[in-house]
Design a protein around this motif. Structure first.
Motif, PDB file in Angstrom:
ATOM      1  N   ILE A   1     -41.946  -2.853  -3.958  1.00  0.00           N
ATOM      2  CA  ILE A   1     -42.823  -2.202  -2.207  1.00  0.00           C
ATOM      3  C   ILE A   1     -43.677  -2.280  -1.647  1.00  0.00           C
ATOM      4  CG2 ILE A   1     -42.505  -0.120  -1.118  1.00  0.00           C
ATOM      5  CD1 ILE A   1     -40.378   0.682  -2.537  1.00  0.00           C
ATOM      6  N   GLY A   2     -44.513  -3.547  -1.119  1.00  0.00           N
ATOM      7  CA  GLY A   2     -45.495  -3.302  -0.317  1.00  0.00           C
ATOM      8  C   GLY A   2     -46.043  -3.886  -1.505  1.00  0.00           C
ATOM      9  N   GLY A   3     -47.848  -5.036  -1.193  1.00  0.00           N
ATOM     10  CA  GLY A   3     -48.728  -5.042  -2.246  1.00  0.00           C
ATOM     11  C   GLY A   3     -48.304  -6.319  -2.530  1.00  0.00           C
ATOM     12  N   ASN A   4     -49.375  -6.478  -2.417  1.00  0.00           N
ATOM     13  CA  ASN A   4     -49.415  -8.457  -3.428  1.00  0.00           C
ATOM     14  C   ASN A   4     -50.355  -8.323  -4.682  1.00  0.00           C
ATOM     15  OD1 ASN A   4     -49.631 -11.122  -3.174  1.00  0.00           O
ATOM     16  ND2 ASN A   4     -49.752 -11.333  -1.042  1.00  0.00           N
ATOM     17  N   PHE A   5     -49.466  -8.418  -5.587  1.00  0.00           N
ATOM     18  CA  PHE A   5     -50.299  -8.842  -6.773  1.00  0.00           C
ATOM     19  C   PHE A   5     -51.145  -9.987  -7.234  1.00  0.00           C
ATOM     20  CE2 PHE A   5     -46.259  -6.445  -8.344  1.00  0.00           C
ATOM     21  CZ  PHE A   5     -47.243  -4.777  -8.358  1.00  0.00           C
ATOM     22  N   LEU A   6     -50.902 -11.101  -6.492  1.00  0.00           N
ATOM     23  CA  LEU A   6     -51.564 -11.896  -6.366  1.00  0.00           C
ATOM     24  C   LEU A   6     -52.936 -11.974  -5.578  1.00  0.00           C
ATOM     25  CD1 LEU A   6     -49.474 -14.798  -5.886  1.00  0.00           C
ATOM     26  CD2 LEU A   6     -50.211 -14.168  -7.903  1.00  0.00           C
ATOM     27  N   GLU A   7     -53.408 -10.520  -4.786  1.00  0.00           N
ATOM     28  CA  GLU A   7     -54.164 -10.934  -4.508  1.00  0.00           C
ATOM     29  C   GLU A   7     -54.738  -9.239  -4.514  1.00  0.00           C
ATOM     30  OE1 GLU A   7     -54.364 -11.655   0.233  1.00  0.00           O
ATOM     31  OE2 GLU A   7     -53.602 -12.964  -0.492  1.00  0.00           O
ATOM     32  N   THR A   8     -54.218  -8.432  -5.349  1.00  0.00           N
ATOM     33  CA  THR A   8     -54.961  -7.395  -5.913  1.00  0.00           C
ATOM     34  C   THR A   8     -55.155  -6.914  -7.430  1.00  0.00           C
ATOM     35  OG1 THR A   8     -52.436  -6.266  -6.298  1.00  0.00           O
ATOM     36  CG2 THR A   8     -53.720  -6.247  -3.905  1.00  0.00           C
ATOM     37  N   ARG A   9     -54.776  -8.138  -8.621  1.00  0.00           N
ATOM     38  CA  ARG A   9     -54.788  -8.172  -9.850  1.00  0.00           C
ATOM     39  C   ARG A   9     -55.489  -9.034 -10.139  1.00  0.00           C
ATOM     40  NH1 ARG A   9     -53.974  -5.727 -13.616  1.00  0.00           N
ATOM     41  NH2 ARG A   9     -53.269  -6.122 -14.364  1.00  0.00           N
ATOM     42  N   PRO A  10     -56.406  -8.589 -10.787  1.00  0.00           N
ATOM     43  CA  PRO A  10     -57.143  -9.662 -12.031  1.00  0.00           C
ATOM     44  C   PRO A  10     -56.961 -10.929 -12.062  1.00  0.00           C
ATOM     45  CG  PRO A  10     -57.760  -7.649 -12.291  1.00  0.00           C
ATOM     46  CD  PRO A  10     -56.750  -7.498 -11.492  1.00  0.00           C
ATOM     47  N   GLN A  11     -57.111 -11.952 -12.518  1.00  0.00           N
ATOM     48  CA  GLN A  11     -56.429 -13.347 -12.839  1.00  0.00           C
ATOM     49  C   GLN A  11     -55.768 -13.608 -12.153  1.00  0.00           C
ATOM     50  OE1 GLN A  11     -57.833 -14.535 -16.038  1.00  0.00           O
ATOM     51  NE2 GLN A  11     -59.356 -14.217 -14.586  1.00  0.00           N
TER      52      GLN A  11
END
Length: 362
Positions: free
Chosen positions: A68-78
């Motif tokens: 729900i929400g967020g964008n792991f491609l722009e918030t997580r390392p690597q």
């Protein structure tokens, strides 16, 4: 649940892997209390946090991933490794108010995108919790109805009812008012949320002051200070300590190309003037930052930062950050890294005869 205005309150409601609603520790005893209140028993062991979920996805251990929400491609390392992990999950569900790049990653089977209503489109209104513990009512603003978009809580409730049909009556809510009544019954500190109904309605959970009179909710009633010693840091030869920073942006969803406060663009790398002079670098010169995990192309931005350190914007610098170092308590990755700086030399134009040959071939 990340990237929305309800991150703070969502965590306090129990949308967190390591705590029950109200920040209560996950124990069998607390699960007993919630079972008596809700008529169904929640899991009495911690779940997977974001770091653990991405790792499980990378190992092919997730059958379903609901975000729900967020964008792991722009918030997580690597980010490249994160993309590979998302692609291994057979079924992914993305619920959001905007399209994001992670929705477009192919899955092993199928991807569902569920459009959600914004905070202003929630019929019955919603609440948000500020950083000063103030719970504020946000009313529904009529006039902009997207037919297929649902209130953010609605798909989750429907999924829970289909997953646990024997407990459907216990987890059914007619509207946001019903949810707020359940919150007040579940979390003592949030009592009063059930009374919020109009714009301007608000209260501070825990009262205007925490620990009034200097009495803290700890054994003996006194606060505790913990002395910690910073770890010894050994600088690799020729390396700079990279810290990530924010520019003109809202969470991970909106970034302006230039920060009006600093004048820095998204690809600028903040470096101390003395370090730049020592390396023979000038403002706006193209450079490459390299770490043990990746590289980033940027430009020099002279700034008052600590000598021996550099700063680059998040999430652009995430390619330089490793994902193995995680805070044991907060479960947050270490968004810092050792980097080396490599100037990009301007390429001279090719001799005229070579250019003519290239143009003729084209």
């Amino acid at each position: 649940i990340r990237g929305h205005s309800g991150v703070q309150g969502g965590a306090e409601m129990g949308a967190y892997a390591t705590a029950f609603p109200g920040g209560v520790a996950i124990t069998p005893q607390e699960a007993d209390r919630l079972e008596a209140l809700w008529d169904f028993r929640p899991p009495d062991r911690p779940g997977m946090d974001t770091v653990a979920m991405i790792e499980a996805a990378a190992r092919g251990r997730l059958d379903l991933f609901y975000t729900i929400g967020g964008n792991f491609l722009e918030t997580r390392p690597q980010p490249q490794r994160v993309e590979e992990a998302l692609a291994r999950v057979p079924v992914r569900v993305h619920q959001d108010i905007v399209l994001t790049r992670q929705m477009l990653v192919d899955s092993a089977d199928v991807v569902y995108v569920l459009p959600a209503r914004t905070r202003y489109e929630h019929r019955g209104g919603i609440t948000e919790t500020t950083t000063e513990r103030r719970v504020i009512f946000s009313p529904h603003v009529p006039g902009h109805e997207v037919p297929q978009a649902k209130e953010e809580w609605w798909p989750v409730v429907e999924l829970a009812k289909m997953t646990r049909p024997e407990a459907a009556a216990a987890i059914d809510f007619a509207d946001g008012f019903a949810i707020r009544r359940d919150i007040a019954a579940t979390i003592p500190a949030y009592r009063g949320i059930e009374k919020l109904a109009r714009q301007g309605d608000q209260f501070q959970w825990g009262g205007p002051h925490l620990a009034p009179g200097g009495v803290f909710p700890l054994p003996g009633g006194r606060a505790r200070f913990v002395r910690v010693a910073p770890p010894a840091i050994e600088r690799p030869e020729g390396a700079f300590f990279l810290a990530t920073r924010r520019g003109k942006q809202f969470n991970s969803m909106v970034q302006k190309e230039v920060d009006a406060l600093t004048g820095a663009a998204r690809d600028h790398v903040f470096i101390a003037p003395d370090d730049a002079q020592r390396l023979g670098l000038v403002a706006d010169q193209p450079i490459v930052l390299r770490s043990a995990h990746g590289e980033m192309h940027g430009r020099v931005f002279l700034a008052e930062v600590a000598p021996g350190s550099v700063q680059a914007h998040w999430p652009e610098a995430n390619v330089l950050i490793g994902d193995a170092s995680v805070d044991p308590s907060a479960r947050v990755p270490d968004y810092n890294a050792w980097v080396t700086i490599h100037p990009v030399r301007a390429q001279l134009p090719a001799p005229r005869e070579d250019r003519v040959a290239e143009e003729s071939a084209a």
